[in-house]
Motif scaffolding. Structure first.
Motif, short mmCIF file in Angstrom:
data_model
loop_
_atom_site.label_atom_id
_atom_site.label_comp_id
_atom_site.label_asym_id
_atom_site.label_seq_id
_atom_site.Cartn_x
_atom_site.Cartn_y
_atom_site.Cartn_z
N ARG A 134 0.80 -1.23 0.00
CA ARG A 134 0.00 0.00 0.00
C ARG A 134 0.82 1.27 0.00
O ARG A 134 0.28 2.36 -0.14
N SER A 141 -16.46 -2.54 -12.76
CA SER A 141 -15.87 -3.79 -12.30
C SER A 141 -16.72 -4.98 -12.72
O SER A 141 -17.92 -4.85 -12.97
N ASP A 174 -12.43 7.79 -4.68
CA ASP A 174 -12.53 7.06 -3.42
C ASP A 174 -13.11 5.66 -3.60
O ASP A 174 -13.38 4.97 -2.61
N ASP A 197 -13.43 1.80 -3.95
CA ASP A 197 -12.67 0.60 -3.61
C ASP A 197 -13.61 -0.59 -3.76
O ASP A 197 -14.60 -0.69 -3.02
N ALA A 240 -14.46 -2.98 -0.64
CA ALA A 240 -15.25 -2.26 0.37
C ALA A 240 -16.67 -2.01 -0.14
O ALA A 240 -17.65 -2.17 0.61
N TYR A 241 -16.78 -1.62 -1.41
CA TYR A 241 -18.11 -1.37 -1.97
C TYR A 241 -18.96 -2.64 -1.95
O TYR A 241 -20.13 -2.61 -1.57
#
Length: 318
Positions: free
Chosen positions: A16, A174, A215, A217, A220-221
């Motif tokens: 990261r 995605s 923002d 991700d 996380a989404y």
């Protein structure tokens, strides 16, 4: 435990980049003071960790530094080599690469871990593919993948749940494989929506590209999205009285979408509340359980089933 934590800090900084003590502490669920002690321990042992103060500062590793696989413990090695289904990787052209990766990882492991890897591969398998699924991929699969990888806009015809086909201009973010079914996550009118890939009737790549949300991700989404679906309470609900011979069938057919009532003894029949996508799904279930089910509520479902049954009898009498 501390050795594992120190290795986790190294891997986080490698993957990261720069991270603050607060961010590292939240990731590893330890205090900021413990992170600072661990950073000092890493520096003392020769790991090139650098700190930068002020706004935008944090800890980072020398770009040339890379850890090796010698720090893996037994459970981490086991998790790498659990036998799994690679169909989803094959769909996106990564099946062979995944197999080669496992071979390279095995070759890189210290010899004592080789038997551990083989032991777990023969004793544990995770197969995410549903028993019955479509083996053919969408005829527009290549266009959809290209749009996702290149951040290209698409114009598509999409079949909604009710069977109606609508025109859509989408920004494809995605691709997600859920229980062997592929979904496209795309932005339309400023909102992220999920589309089942095999419902596209046409896909046209447009010349224009789009800019992703800074923002965004995906992991996380998706976690939040699936949690919202599980908590979504405005779907279709019904209550049925079911013969005991069919209770197991309903539980298997609709996992996580039923709740059993505490009934008084009544020849074994049970009251079960169900959450469904639509009244059509409820009617199909009731007809499929004919003779083993009674509709408790809503009244509209009971009336709809009775009306449909009369139509069927009329057609059979012709």
């Amino acid at each position: 435990m501390r050795a594992d934590r120190l290795l986790s800090i190294i891997l986080l900084l490698q993957t990261r980049g720069k991270m603050t003590a607060k961010a590292l502490g939240e990731e590893l669920e330890i205090s900021r003071r413990t992170i600072l002690r661990d950073i000092n321990a890493l520096s003392f042992s020769g790991v090139p960790v650098y700190s930068e103060g002020g706004h935008g500062g944090g800890f980072s590793l020398d770009e040339a530094y890379r850890t090796t696989l010698t720090g893996l413990n037994t459970k981490e090695v086991q998790s790498l080599f659990v036998s799994s289904n690679s169909e989803a990787l094959r769909d996106v052209g990564l099946g062979d690469a995944g197999e080669r990766l496992l071979l390279k990882l095995l070759a890189a492991l210290p010899n004592p871990h080789h038997s551990t890897a083989d032991h777990i591969r023969q004793r544990l398998m995770i197969d995410p593919t549903w028993w019955w699924h479509e083996t053919s991929i969408s005829p527009y699969w290549e266009e959809i993948q290209r749009a996702v990888y290149e951040d290209r806009m698409i114009h598509a015809q999409y079949e909604n749940f009710d069977g109606k086909i609508a025109e859509r201009t989408l920004a494809p973010y995605s691709l997600i494989c859920k229980s062997s079914v592929w979904y496209l996550l795309a932005e339309r009118d400023g909102e992220l929506r999920t589309y089942r890939v095999n419902r596209f009737h046409s896909v046209q790549l447009l010349d224009g590209s789009f800019t992703r949300r800074p923002d965004f991700d995906l992991p996380a989404y998706w976690r939040a999205h699936t949690q919202n679906l599980e908590n979504f309470s405005s779907g279709y609900h019904c209550t049925l009285r079911v013969h005991p011979e069919r209770i197991s069938f309903i539980k298997t057919l609709m996992p996580g979408r039923w709740e059993m009532a505490a009934d008084a003894e009544d020849n074994g029949w049970k009251t079960i509340s169900l959450s469904m996508d639509s009244d059509l799904q409820a009617k199909m279930l009731v007809f499929g359980l004919a003779g083993f089910v009674e509709v408790v509520e809503p009244g509209e479902l009971k009336e709809a089933v009775a009306a449909q049954a009369r139509e069927i009898l009329e057609q059979l009498a012709l």
